[in-house]
Design a protein around this motif. Sequence first.
Motif, PDB file in Angstrom:
ATOM      1  N   ASP A  81       0.823  -1.209   0.000  1.00 13.37           N
ATOM      2  CA  ASP A  81       0.000   0.000   0.000  1.00 13.37           C
ATOM      3  C   ASP A  81       0.860   1.262   0.000  1.00 13.37           C
ATOM      4  O   ASP A  81       0.534   2.258  -0.659  1.00 13.37           O
ATOM      5  CB  ASP A  81      -0.923   0.021   1.223  1.00 13.37           C
ATOM      6  CG  ASP A  81      -2.166  -0.829   1.028  1.00 13.37           C
ATOM      7  OD1 ASP A  81      -2.489  -1.137  -0.132  1.00 13.37           O
ATOM      8  OD2 ASP A  81      -2.805  -1.179   2.028  1.00 13.37           O
ATOM      9  N   GLU A  82       1.957   1.232   0.737  1.00 10.09           N
ATOM     10  CA  GLU A  82       2.819   2.413   0.809  1.00 10.09           C
ATOM     11  C   GLU A  82       3.438   2.739  -0.544  1.00 10.09           C
ATOM     12  O   GLU A  82       3.628   3.906  -0.893  1.00 10.09           O
ATOM     13  CB  GLU A  82       3.912   2.203   1.856  1.00 10.09           C
ATOM     14  CG  GLU A  82       3.393   2.250   3.297  1.00 10.09           C
ATOM     15  CD  GLU A  82       4.500   2.130   4.321  1.00 10.09           C
ATOM     16  OE1 GLU A  82       5.678   1.981   3.898  1.00 10.09           O
ATOM     17  OE2 GLU A  82       4.208   2.173   5.528  1.00 10.09           O
ATOM     18  N   LYS A  83       3.744   1.712  -1.322  1.00 13.69           N
ATOM     19  CA  LYS A  83       4.327   1.932  -2.654  1.00 13.69           C
ATOM     20  C   LYS A  83       3.286   2.382  -3.662  1.00 13.69           C
ATOM     21  O   LYS A  83       3.538   3.247  -4.502  1.00 13.69           O
ATOM     22  CB  LYS A  83       4.998   0.642  -3.143  1.00 13.69           C
ATOM     23  CG  LYS A  83       6.391   0.395  -2.609  1.00 13.69           C
ATOM     24  CD  LYS A  83       7.409   1.309  -3.280  1.00 13.69           C
ATOM     25  CE  LYS A  83       8.830   0.925  -2.855  1.00 13.69           C
ATOM     26  NZ  LYS A  83       9.827   1.850  -3.436  1.00 13.69           N
ATOM     27  N   LEU A  84       2.094   1.771  -3.591  1.00 15.98           N
ATOM     28  CA  LEU A  84       1.066   2.022  -4.598  1.00 15.98           C
ATOM     29  C   LEU A  84       0.093   3.127  -4.197  1.00 15.98           C
ATOM     30  O   LEU A  84      -0.610   3.677  -5.050  1.00 15.98           O
ATOM     31  CB  LEU A  84       0.275   0.744  -4.884  1.00 15.98           C
ATOM     32  CG  LEU A  84       1.038  -0.452  -5.437  1.00 15.98           C
ATOM     33  CD1 LEU A  84       0.102  -1.643  -5.585  1.00 15.98           C
ATOM     34  CD2 LEU A  84       1.678  -0.116  -6.773  1.00 15.98           C
ATOM     35  N   GLY A  85       0.003   3.416  -2.896  1.00 21.21           N
ATOM     36  CA  GLY A  85      -1.041   4.321  -2.423  1.00 21.21           C
ATOM     37  C   GLY A  85      -2.409   3.669  -2.481  1.00 21.21           C
ATOM     38  O   GLY A  85      -3.431   4.349  -2.551  1.00 21.21           O
ATOM     39  N   GLY A  86      -2.430   2.329  -2.470  1.00 14.82           N
ATOM     40  CA  GLY A  86      -3.682   1.591  -2.636  1.00 14.82           C
ATOM     41  C   GLY A  86      -3.943   1.328  -4.110  1.00 14.82           C
ATOM     42  O   GLY A  86      -3.178   1.739  -4.987  1.00 14.82           O
TER      43      GLY A  86
END
Length: 501
Positions: free
Chosen positions: A210-215
């Motif tokens: 999630d931190e890499k993609l922003g969800g």
Amino acid sequence: MESVLKLSQDGSDPSDAEEYRTAPHNLEAEMALLGAILVNNEACDRVSNFLLPEHFHEGVHARIFEAASTRIRSGQLASPVTLKSFFEQDETLQDIGGPAYLARLAASATTIINAEDYGRTIYELAQRRALIGIGSEIVNNSFDTPVDKSSRNLIEEAEQQLYEIAESEKYGQGFQPFGTALTEAIDMAAAAYQRDGGLSGISTGLKDLDEKLGGLQASDLLVLAGRPAMGKTSLATNLAYNVAAAYQAEHNADGTMNVKNGGIVAFFSLEMSGEQLATRIVSEQAEISSERIRRGKITPDEFDRLVEASQRLSAMPLYIDATGGLNIAQLAARARRLKRQRGTLGLIVVDYLQLLAGSARRASESRVQEVTEITTGLKALAKELNVPILALSQLSRQVENREDKRPQLADLRESGSIEQDADVVMFIYREEYYLGRDEPKPNTDEHLQWQERMDGVVGVADVIIGKQRHGPTGTVSLHFDANLTRFENLVRPGYAPDIRD
């Protein structure tokens, strides 16, 4: 052949009337709404969320509404005086009185209270005109069908057009002012700011990812690629479960729905059956090996856990379509239908991309052209439904011929279109799998070195983000439980959880 023509009550032939039928419209309602807006600009706020200039039957009315709406949105006054300069050279308006027509509209205005009713009337008649257009097109295409189109193709095209009309308040509005898009961007940022974890998209349930993609971002096409046995389907089912399990929504009084968390998931399994997919998911949640479930080698306690997990999962908004041989048009039609039935859709998963078919024409040209049509169709569907689509993809065998077997963008099969159309390309890589096949002889120095490396990669899977349009690339490490085919957040050495009383 017996004639089916009938005379109307006054004795005239109804076929004569057919020639003079006009598309449904209500010029009085259009004039009343415009007059209300020009007298009291607050009337525009009552219709701006659903009414567009193209919904007006009379072209000059559409231009007046657009000009008034633009001024009101920018905080300026829209009145016959302020709009006069916009229409002094309008030839159509000159035919009905010129700028003085604006004053007549305002003079005949009714109360602002009725503005929304007039707007709904105009919108409803515009929808009917659109339906008439689609109906006429269906009739014409059915009479004169091209050789390369089947009746199934015609049905799917008609279904898509009908869906676009049904969703016209959200999709297919054509050009929009930049200010509208900017407002939507600010709303998204505000939602991310207020949401736990600061995500602008739907949470995957895996913190580091999630931190890499922003969800998972709405309207994005995400491709998850890997060689066989890397765990593509397992990760996809994990993400689908996490999104569906987190689903929370509230219904508004007007019938609309606000999704607070998670989402409804459509899982297209072109490789595995629905039973196999369900077994995997229930295995993960009951923490029992799927192999033991299939063989029936479970204890009474495990059977109770299996039943409990099944009852919990049965109510989840996760829908599986295990139809083999689907083409991109059929997949799109089924996704639209599910969204119409449920009112919302949070995630679409396709397992896997190379098993989808394109149109017969593209398939006859080349496989590359067919895959291009598929990836382009998936990206268009993601934008149309405003939902993230996660498509799994195979990698070419050239990975196996390299010493470093970490996948790259060039390893995608038919990579040109996949890499081009995808917003995010991720690869799944487990060094444990490759290292386990190269075990040296026991009781040697090489074996000791191998064991040290093996200890560091057991249960670790890397998700390599090779492309991301709106975020960073890099690698995210996850914990992979091979027995349960389950991915979890990786707990790093030295990590100590918070201790609460």
